[in-house]
Design a protein around this motif. Structure first.
Motif, PDB file in Angstrom:
ATOM      1  N   SER A   8      42.865  36.794  38.627  1.00 19.54           N
ATOM      2  CA  SER A   8      44.018  36.065  38.091  1.00 19.54           C
ATOM      3  C   SER A   8      45.106  35.859  39.147  1.00 19.54           C
ATOM      4  N   LYS A   9      44.977  36.500  40.312  1.00 17.99           N
ATOM      5  CA  LYS A   9      45.988  36.427  41.367  1.00 17.99           C
ATOM      6  C   LYS A   9      45.583  35.521  42.525  1.00 17.99           C
ATOM      7  N   ARG A  54      47.463  32.809  44.397  1.00 19.72           N
ATOM      8  CA  ARG A  54      47.700  31.749  43.413  1.00 19.72           C
ATOM      9  C   ARG A  54      49.170  31.329  43.394  1.00 19.72           C
ATOM     10  N   THR A  95      43.103  31.992  44.068  1.00 21.72           N
ATOM     11  CA  THR A  95      42.424  30.723  43.813  1.00 21.72           C
ATOM     12  C   THR A  95      41.475  30.445  44.980  1.00 21.72           C
ATOM     13  N   ARG A 128      49.771  30.319  47.923  1.00 21.83           N
ATOM     14  CA  ARG A 128      48.651  29.743  48.696  1.00 21.83           C
ATOM     15  C   ARG A 128      48.430  30.416  50.057  1.00 21.83           C
TER      16      ARG A 128
END
Length: 105
Positions: free
Chosen positions: A99-100, A13, A102, A16
């Motif tokens: 949470s880390k 996140r 995407t 990328r």
């Protein structure tokens, strides 16, 4: 990135950097330090911290923290050793905190 064309994957996140393929999810029912997490068969572009024994919900495991190979954000851990024979299926697998990461397509 050509190897990811048409294949959903997860990236850090923060920067990328691709860290796991969606095809490698084994379970979506895990908890990590910061909340919900996925168990992955493999991870990529990560670096490891030292191995330490840790008491987790399902028992004691030797785990190694994993960090993004690009920005060094802590992502989760790798199960190095399961002391309970019933938990051996987790050895070599990766917990990555939602949470880390995407999801990308």
């Amino acid at each position: 990135m050509a190897e990811f064309v048409g294949r959903p994957f997860f990236s850090c996140r923060n920067c990328r950097n691709p860290v796991a393929l969606a095809d490698d999810i084994l379970s979506k029912k895990f908890q990590a330090k910061w909340g919900r997490a996925y168990l992955f068969r493999n991870a990529m572009n990560v670096v490891f911290g030292g191995t330490q024994d840790r008491q987790l919900i399902t028992g004691v495991f030797a785990v190694a923290e994993i960090y993004c190979g690009s920005c060094h954000e802590e992502m989760g851990w790798k199960y190095v050793r399961a002391y309970d024979p019933k938990q051996k299926h987790k050895e070599g697998r990766f917990i990555i905190d939602l949470s880390k990461i995407t999801k990308e397509y």
